[in-house]
Design an enzyme around this catalytic site. Sequence first.
Site, PDB file in Angstrom:
ATOM      1  N   ASP A  38      77.199  -2.974 -27.247  1.00 41.78           N
ATOM      2  CA  ASP A  38      76.340  -2.165 -28.111  1.00 41.78           C
ATOM      3  C   ASP A  38      76.379  -0.679 -27.724  1.00 41.78           C
ATOM      4  O   ASP A  38      76.253  -0.334 -26.550  1.00 41.78           O
ATOM      5  CB  ASP A  38      74.904  -2.696 -28.004  1.00 41.78           C
ATOM      6  CG  ASP A  38      74.030  -2.237 -29.156  1.00 41.78           C
ATOM      7  OD1 ASP A  38      74.071  -1.048 -29.519  1.00 41.78           O
ATOM      8  OD2 ASP A  38      73.288  -3.079 -29.696  1.00 41.78           O
ATOM      9  N   THR A  74      71.875  -0.895 -35.141  1.00 48.27           N
ATOM     10  CA  THR A  74      72.472  -2.094 -34.534  1.00 48.27           C
ATOM     11  C   THR A  74      72.593  -3.303 -35.463  1.00 48.27           C
ATOM     12  O   THR A  74      73.689  -3.815 -35.680  1.00 48.27           O
ATOM     13  CB  THR A  74      71.659  -2.492 -33.289  1.00 48.27           C
ATOM     14  OG1 THR A  74      71.723  -1.414 -32.362  1.00 48.27           O
ATOM     15  CG2 THR A  74      72.206  -3.761 -32.660  1.00 48.27           C
ATOM     16  N   ASN A  95      66.909  -1.821 -38.854  1.00 48.35           N
ATOM     17  CA  ASN A  95      66.336  -2.703 -37.831  1.00 48.35           C
ATOM     18  C   ASN A  95      64.880  -3.022 -38.146  1.00 48.35           C
ATOM     19  O   ASN A  95      64.316  -3.962 -37.598  1.00 48.35           O
ATOM     20  CB  ASN A  95      66.404  -2.038 -36.452  1.00 48.35           C
ATOM     21  CG  ASN A  95      67.825  -1.968 -35.910  1.00 48.35           C
ATOM     22  OD1 ASN A  95      68.745  -2.573 -36.466  1.00 48.35           O
ATOM     23  ND2 ASN A  95      68.007  -1.229 -34.825  1.00 48.35           N
ATOM     24  N   TYR A 158      68.327 -15.739 -28.988  1.00 48.34           N
ATOM     25  CA  TYR A 158      68.402 -14.403 -28.405  1.00 48.34           C
ATOM     26  C   TYR A 158      67.426 -14.234 -27.248  1.00 48.34           C
ATOM     27  O   TYR A 158      66.239 -14.558 -27.358  1.00 48.34           O
ATOM     28  CB  TYR A 158      68.134 -13.302 -29.448  1.00 48.34           C
ATOM     29  CG  TYR A 158      68.305 -11.950 -28.791  1.00 48.34           C
ATOM     30  CD1 TYR A 158      69.575 -11.488 -28.477  1.00 48.34           C
ATOM     31  CD2 TYR A 158      67.204 -11.193 -28.403  1.00 48.34           C
ATOM     32  CE1 TYR A 158      69.757 -10.291 -27.801  1.00 48.34           C
ATOM     33  CE2 TYR A 158      67.379  -9.988 -27.731  1.00 48.34           C
ATOM     34  CZ  TYR A 158      68.659  -9.556 -27.443  1.00 48.34           C
ATOM     35  OH  TYR A 158      68.837  -8.378 -26.762  1.00 48.34           O
ATOM     36  N   ASP A 193      74.298   0.736 -24.844  1.00 54.91           N
ATOM     37  CA  ASP A 193      73.275   1.273 -25.751  1.00 54.91           C
ATOM     38  C   ASP A 193      71.970   1.596 -25.015  1.00 54.91           C
ATOM     39  O   ASP A 193      71.434   2.707 -25.145  1.00 54.91           O
ATOM     40  CB  ASP A 193      73.001   0.257 -26.867  1.00 54.91           C
ATOM     41  CG  ASP A 193      71.960   0.735 -27.849  1.00 54.91           C
ATOM     42  OD1 ASP A 193      72.266   1.622 -28.656  1.00 54.91           O
ATOM     43  OD2 ASP A 193      70.803   0.242 -27.795  1.00 54.91           O
ATOM     44  N   HIS A 197      70.352   5.381 -24.700  1.00 51.87           N
ATOM     45  CA  HIS A 197      69.028   5.814 -25.175  1.00 51.87           C
ATOM     46  C   HIS A 197      68.228   6.446 -24.034  1.00 51.87           C
ATOM     47  O   HIS A 197      67.550   7.458 -24.213  1.00 51.87           O
ATOM     48  CB  HIS A 197      68.232   4.615 -25.698  1.00 51.87           C
ATOM     49  CG  HIS A 197      68.650   4.147 -27.059  1.00 51.87           C
ATOM     50  ND1 HIS A 197      68.599   4.963 -28.163  1.00 51.87           N
ATOM     51  CD2 HIS A 197      69.096   2.943 -27.491  1.00 51.87           C
ATOM     52  CE1 HIS A 197      69.010   4.264 -29.231  1.00 51.87           C
ATOM     53  NE2 HIS A 197      69.322   3.054 -28.844  1.00 51.87           N
ATOM     54  N   ASP A 241      79.006  -1.370 -32.347  1.00 56.68           N
ATOM     55  CA  ASP A 241      78.330  -1.172 -33.631  1.00 56.68           C
ATOM     56  C   ASP A 241      78.171   0.302 -34.007  1.00 56.68           C
ATOM     57  O   ASP A 241      78.134   0.649 -35.184  1.00 56.68           O
ATOM     58  CB  ASP A 241      76.961  -1.871 -33.630  1.00 56.68           C
ATOM     59  CG  ASP A 241      76.114  -1.531 -32.399  1.00 56.68           C
ATOM     60  OD1 ASP A 241      76.649  -0.902 -31.436  1.00 56.68           O
ATOM     61  OD2 ASP A 241      74.926  -1.900 -32.379  1.00 56.68           O
ATOM     62  N   HIS A 242      78.058   1.171 -33.022  1.00 61.30           N
ATOM     63  CA  HIS A 242      77.791   2.603 -33.287  1.00 61.30           C
ATOM     64  C   HIS A 242      77.952   3.382 -32.003  1.00 61.30           C
ATOM     65  O   HIS A 242      78.095   2.784 -30.927  1.00 61.30           O
ATOM     66  CB  HIS A 242      76.373   2.792 -33.828  1.00 61.30           C
ATOM     67  CG  HIS A 242      75.336   2.169 -32.938  1.00 61.30           C
ATOM     68  ND1 HIS A 242      74.993   2.704 -31.721  1.00 61.30           N
ATOM     69  CD2 HIS A 242      74.623   1.023 -33.054  1.00 61.30           C
ATOM     70  CE1 HIS A 242      74.096   1.932 -31.143  1.00 61.30           C
ATOM     71  NE2 HIS A 242      73.859   0.878 -31.910  1.00 61.30           N
ATOM     72  N   HIS A 340      70.931   6.986 -32.215  1.00 60.73           N
ATOM     73  CA  HIS A 340      71.968   6.756 -33.226  1.00 60.73           C
ATOM     74  C   HIS A 340      71.242   6.313 -34.479  1.00 60.73           C
ATOM     75  O   HIS A 340      70.038   6.073 -34.451  1.00 60.73           O
ATOM     76  CB  HIS A 340      72.936   5.675 -32.741  1.00 60.73           C
ATOM     77  CG  HIS A 340      72.236   4.401 -32.365  1.00 60.73           C
ATOM     78  ND1 HIS A 340      71.926   3.417 -33.285  1.00 60.73           N
ATOM     79  CD2 HIS A 340      71.698   3.984 -31.188  1.00 60.73           C
ATOM     80  CE1 HIS A 340      71.271   2.440 -32.677  1.00 60.73           C
ATOM     81  NE2 HIS A 340      71.116   2.760 -31.399  1.00 60.73           N
TER      82      HIS A 340
HETATM   83 ZN   LIG Z   1      73.353  -0.912 -31.302  1.00 59.56          ZN
END
Ligand SMILES: [Zn+2]
Length: 457
Positions: A38, A74, A95, A158, A193, A197, A241-242, A340
């Site tokens: 991620d 995401t 999200n 998850y 990710d 952040h 993803d980004h 993002h």
């Molecule tokens: Zn993500």
Amino acid sequence: TFNMKLLVILLFSGLIPACRGSNSSYSLPPKLLLVSFDGFRADYLQNYEFPHLQNFIKEGVLVEHVKNVFITKTFPNHYSIVTGLYEESHGIVANSMYDVITKKYFSDFNDRDPFWWNEAVPIWVTNELQENRSSAAAMWPGTDIPIHNTTPSYFMNYSSSVSFKERLNNITMWLSNSNPPVTFAALYWEEPDASGHKYGPEDKENMRRVLKEIDDLIGDLVHKLKMLGLWENLNVIITSDHGMTQCSKERLINLDICLNRSDYTLIDLTPVAAILPKINKTEVYNKLKNCSSHMNVYLKEDIPARFHYQHNDRIQPIILVADEGWTIVLNNSSLKLGDHGYDNSLSSMHPFLAAHGPAFHKGYKQCTIDSVDIYPMMCHILGLKPHPNNGTFGHIQCLLVDQWCIRLPEAIGIVFGVLLILTILTCLFIIMQNRLSAPQPFSRLQLQEDDDDPLID
Ligand SMILES: [Zn+2]
Ligand SMILES: *[C@@H]1O[C@H](CO)[C@@H](O)[C@H](O)[C@H]1NC(C)=O
Ligand SMILES: *[C@@H]1O[C@H](CO)[C@@H](O)[C@H](O)[C@H]1NC(C)=O
Ligand SMILES: *[C@@H]1O[C@H](CO)[C@@H](O)[C@H](O)[C@H]1NC(C)=O
Ligand SMILES: *[C@@H]1O[C@H](CO)[C@@H](O)[C@H](O)[C@H]1NC(C)=O
Ligand SMILES: *[C@@H]1O[C@H](CO)[C@@H](O)[C@H](O)[C@H]1NC(C)=O
Ligand SMILES: *[C@@H]1O[C@H](CO)[C@@H](O)[C@H](O)[C@H]1NC(C)=O
Ligand SMILES: *[C@@H]1O[C@H](CO)[C@@H](O)[C@H](O)[C@H]1NC(C)=O
Ligand SMILES: *[C@@H]1O[C@H](CO)[C@@H](O)[C@H](O)[C@H]1NC(C)=O
Ligand SMILES: *[C@@H]1O[C@H](CO)[C@@H](O)[C@H](O)[C@H]1NC(C)=O
Ligand SMILES: *[C@@H]1O[C@H](CO)[C@@H](O)[C@H](O)[C@H]1NC(C)=O
């Protein structure tokens, strides 16, 4: 020469499929492992060291920039990778979502209602429905939800607290001894990710440490696949993803200054805010329009077509799109140093893609593809019939060994080469003709007598 190569390829392309029926490794069902780290921004690959990943790329293919889908978040992007659809078409448009018709809310903590996912059919469901095949997943968004009443045969609910090692162990176990065999597997990991952040991508020291850890995980992955004898026949895609961009407390857009909270419901905040007005929509729009010069304000019907982000009930009547590095806040909201979600034409938002295995060339590099192109490529590798999608198979053809493609620079080279040869031949022809038609015996004399060069005339 190239033409000979072309001829050979054309002659033999008819023969290659015939070889597949034999007992070579080709006769095994093709298998694919899709991995996402991620928030792996494309240029991390140029700016940091990744010895294990670079080894993987050396024997495989690399796409330096993957243009992902708007909004660059995401859940939406992971669903685009496995469906080949823009967000407006697969229905995971953020999200955090709200559906006005059913009055349902969606968030990353509350994503289990298949209602949200059923607008599309992800590749693991299609694969699962094939005879003698199954799918496996470790935490890829959506894989623990019965989409069209189907989950992968093997999956994990998850939980961010399950280690990469456990995810990898279980995925490789499923890949190596399941009946019917697992032919598609998806593996997801939350980094880089989370650290992006926390520190912001410009924090080189912390990002170097985190990205080294990612590279070591890739080393573990390759090592494990080799140990289990999966490496040679398995196709592995590593992507994301980004990307991530630097934010700052100097770059805030405070909605509370422009809009009374009782005038609207806030569905999603930053960097793309989704606004559901409670009062006259035009009035809310007018208040927001001049709120900040660092954000674009769109009525749903005016969202630029290039975003492919309009035709879905889950897209709210007004959206605000912050400029790169700007954060939309309320009086009390906290700030992340990296974020993002911004415009998908920004290169800081793009991830990369690397792939290795029998389906892929070795040592081939390509500048860019769209993330929606990954789906038709994966379907091709697995021999699945793709659902209607927004990807273009032609964009990824050059990555695959069983396709032949002319790359644009080569094509231009050939055209120019041919033109050049024709020009030279023509010139030679004209010169020869001039020579032949000139009065032979006196030419030497003429040249000596004349100051002007006769060839220039
Ligand atoms: Zn993500
Ligand atoms: C191919 O494999 C099958 C069983 O897996 C075997 O019966 C057959 O003899 C093999 N053929 C060749 C040409 O090796
Ligand atoms: C599925 O597997 C069974 C048993 O191995 C075999 O008889 C059948 O032909 C296979 N079907 C397909 C479509 O491969
Ligand atoms: C996932 O969670 C659901 C409900 O919480 C439970 O019924 C199911 O058995 C779990 N599945 C797995 C594979 O752990
Ligand atoms: C991974 O596999 C082990 C062994 O089968 C099992 O005990 C464990 O619960 C699995 N982990 C997850 C997260 O499903
Ligand atoms: C916001 O709207 C409510 C209800 O209309 C009103 O009572 C309140 O004074 C307004 N606040 C501001 C800061 O304008
Ligand atoms: C909303 O406000 C605009 C102008 O402020 C007005 O023209 C329009 O009729 C209003 N719409 C509704 C539904 O009240
Ligand atoms: C909004 O900004 C534009 C240009 O910056 C200006 O012409 C207009 O008067 C402003 N409108 C309001 C309501 O402040
Ligand atoms: C937000 O802060 C501004 C300025 O400090 C204040 O005027 C406003 O009432 C606050 N709004 C809310 C909803 O707290
Ligand atoms: C800000 O305040 C609002 C209303 O009081 C609350 O709903 C929201 O959760 C708060 N946000 C943060 C980030 O604290
Ligand atoms: C994307 O693909 C879907 C499914 O084929 C289609 O309905 C939609 O119109 C496509 N979107 C664009 C922008 O072409």
